[in-house]
Structures are given as C-alpha cells and as structure tokens.
Design an enzyme around this catalytic site. Sequence first.
Site, short mmCIF file in Angstrom:
data_model
loop_
_atom_site.label_atom_id
_atom_site.label_comp_id
_atom_site.label_asym_id
_atom_site.label_seq_id
_atom_site.Cartn_x
_atom_site.Cartn_y
_atom_site.Cartn_z
N HIS B 73 0.86 -1.25 0.09
CA HIS B 73 -0.15 -0.23 0.27
C HIS B 73 0.88 1.25 0.23
CE1 HIS B 73 -2.96 -2.90 0.81
NE2 HIS B 73 -4.05 -1.97 0.59
N PRO B 74 0.48 2.58 -0.79
CA PRO B 74 1.23 3.52 -0.85
C PRO B 74 0.81 4.50 0.33
CG PRO B 74 -1.11 3.85 -1.88
CD PRO B 74 -1.03 2.56 -1.69
N SER B 90 -6.53 4.03 -5.87
CA SER B 90 -5.88 4.72 -4.62
C SER B 90 -5.84 6.45 -4.81
CB SER B 90 -4.47 4.18 -4.44
OG SER B 90 -4.36 3.10 -3.75
N GLU B 93 -9.20 7.38 -4.33
CA GLU B 93 -9.98 7.22 -3.07
C GLU B 93 -9.12 8.25 -2.20
OE1 GLU B 93 -10.39 2.52 -3.18
OE2 GLU B 93 -8.46 3.46 -2.23
N GLN B 94 -7.80 8.73 -2.51
CA GLN B 94 -6.98 9.85 -2.00
C GLN B 94 -7.79 11.37 -2.37
OE1 GLN B 94 -3.05 9.64 -1.10
NE2 GLN B 94 -2.82 7.62 -1.22
#
Lengths: 179, 179
Positions: B73-74, B90, B93-94
């Site tokens: 994961h980042p 991602s 989502e971010q």
Amino acid sequence: MNSSKRFGINEVNGLSHEEFVKCFGNVVEHCALAASAVYSSRPFKNFEDVRNRFENFVRNLNQEGKIGVILLHPDLAGKMLKTGQLTAESRREQAIGGFDSLTQEEHEKMAKWNGLYKNKFRFPFIQCVRENKKEVILRNLEIRYGNSIEVEIETNINEVIKIGALRLKDLIVDVKAGL
Amino acid sequence: MNSSKRFGINEVNGLSHEEFVKCFGNVVEHCALAASAVYSSRPFKNFEDVRNRFENFVRNLNQEGKIGVILLHPDLAGKMLKTGQLTAESRREQAIGGFDSLTQEEHEKMAKWNGLYKNKFRFPFIQCVRENKKEVILRNLEIRYGNSIEVEIETNINEVIKIGALRLKDLIVDVKAGL
C-alpha cells in the site's frame, strides 16, 4: 531476469521494498505478494534463506491460496506463448525446454493433454521445464492426469517452488553452492 | 474501477480467470493473488459472497503474508500521489478524502507522522479514506502511532478489508443492499 546481473546478498538486503518487489515480483509467477511478504523478513543470511522464505510463503497458503498461485501460471506451449503474452521468465524457460519449437505432432499432443488436464482439475498443469526434457514432461502430463486433485495441487506447488528457486538463482549469487 | 460499469453476479461468474484477475486484481492493492484465489471459489452467490472470500483470503494469511499485503500500500498523501504513480483506485480514494489538496500545514503534519509511523513499524499507515474526514485520519495516525506492532498489523488489515469492500461495490451490483 538477466543472469549477467546478479545480486550479492548484501545488495539484496539494501534494496527498498519497491526495488525488491520489482526484481523479485515474478519469482512466483505474477505474485508480487510473495515478494512483498518475503521482503518483510529481511535481512537475509544468504541465497538459501531467501529461497526458503519464498517456499514458506507458498506452502503456508491455504488450499484456495495455493490454487490461486497455480491459476496465475500459463499453459506449457499454450496460447500465451504463441501470442507473446508470457512473462519474460516463462518465455525464457519454455524456450530452454524447447516448447517454442515443438513438432506439429508434439504440439497437438500437448494441446490435447493440457485441455484434458484443465477440464479435470480447472487449473493448468505446471512442471519445471528447465529440469526435464520435453518428452519426459509430455509423459508426466499424461501420468499426472490420472491423479486426484489433492495430489495435483501439491505436485503443482512443488513445481512452482522449483521454478522459483531457479529464478532466484538467476538473480542472487549462491555463495555456498559456488554458483 | 469505473462506477458506471458494474457487473451483476452472473456476469462475474461468467468471467474467465484472466478477465477476473484483470478486473478484481486491485481489490486488495497490487494483490493479483487475492483475486486469483477468490476466483477458484466461483460460482459466487452474490456480492456478499465475493466480499467474504476476499476478506477470508487476507485474514487467512500468516503474519508475514499480512505484512506483505500492508507493504504493497502507498502512503497517504505521500510521494506516489505527488508523482502520479498511484493505482487508479488509490488516486481516486485519496482525492475523495481530500488528500490531494492538503494545506501546507496539513501536508507537513501528515509527512511527519507518516515518517514516524513507518520508522516505528517498518510498514505504512493504512486507513480507509472514503469513510473518514482527513482531520479524523490525521488524528488517528497520531493515536495509532502509540500502538503495538501486533495491534497495528490487525488494524491495517481491517482497513485493507474495508477498502476492498468499497472497491468491490464499485465493481459489483449489491442486490441485497439495493445498491
């Protein structure tokens, strides 16, 4: 995986997670997760330590996870070889095993038994092609078709581990074995 | 994962392994193996059945496997967001969580606590950003920094499962929930 550029174990231990997954993400075909899990156990003592950790990751998966690993493998001499969709590692291995230059007869036999095997087990037949001649592999495919699904899951997983160990030898210098 | 194109469960059951892994390979970030393992349990009854199988795959991993999942994961509002290297899921989502438009102060706070957290645990802090405001997440990061590594592995894994369930909702129609 290029045999001309191999890491010493200290270099392996110095890789970032991103670099490690990039280099070792296909030790188990298409399983970045295997590399990521193995990375968490660094520092590694030597080649054998890395090899063991990849093996442990695969063996510790439950039955569904093991089938998941198997399903990520391509057919031997299958459609993906023809259409150039194999990973670099698989392409190289299938070429070493002579599976990119089968006779028409061998190709038909392979296709027939791959199909029968997949119909029965719903996952592909895996065998380490660098260790065996294609005639042996074709015979094994016919023999293994007669096994139970439990035996074939374990046999395929053993082959995945052999393939992974050879891929690792292309990447890491094995001091102990003098390789 | 485009919310305008969602599968019915029958469509999901009709996908080939290759198609399934392509569509669901990032339900758990960078874990094609999770999708491949889940595929082996088809046919699925409904959305909930698919969701449960992804959850079971992750929960059944051993400790090393769970850390492997976490490491893929980042960082929240990290380097990969800045350099455009996030997966589509991602990134989206971010952005929903507002992590692509932090104030300078928020950004510095996030960077500081992400760094402290990673130094302590050697894996990134994960939280489902679609369910919480950024102020809450920043506070949680500070609080969770005080936890033990065992608690943080389980907390991160719970968040991975929440994130995966929301990603699945973007992909499969949930008839039971009327969504």
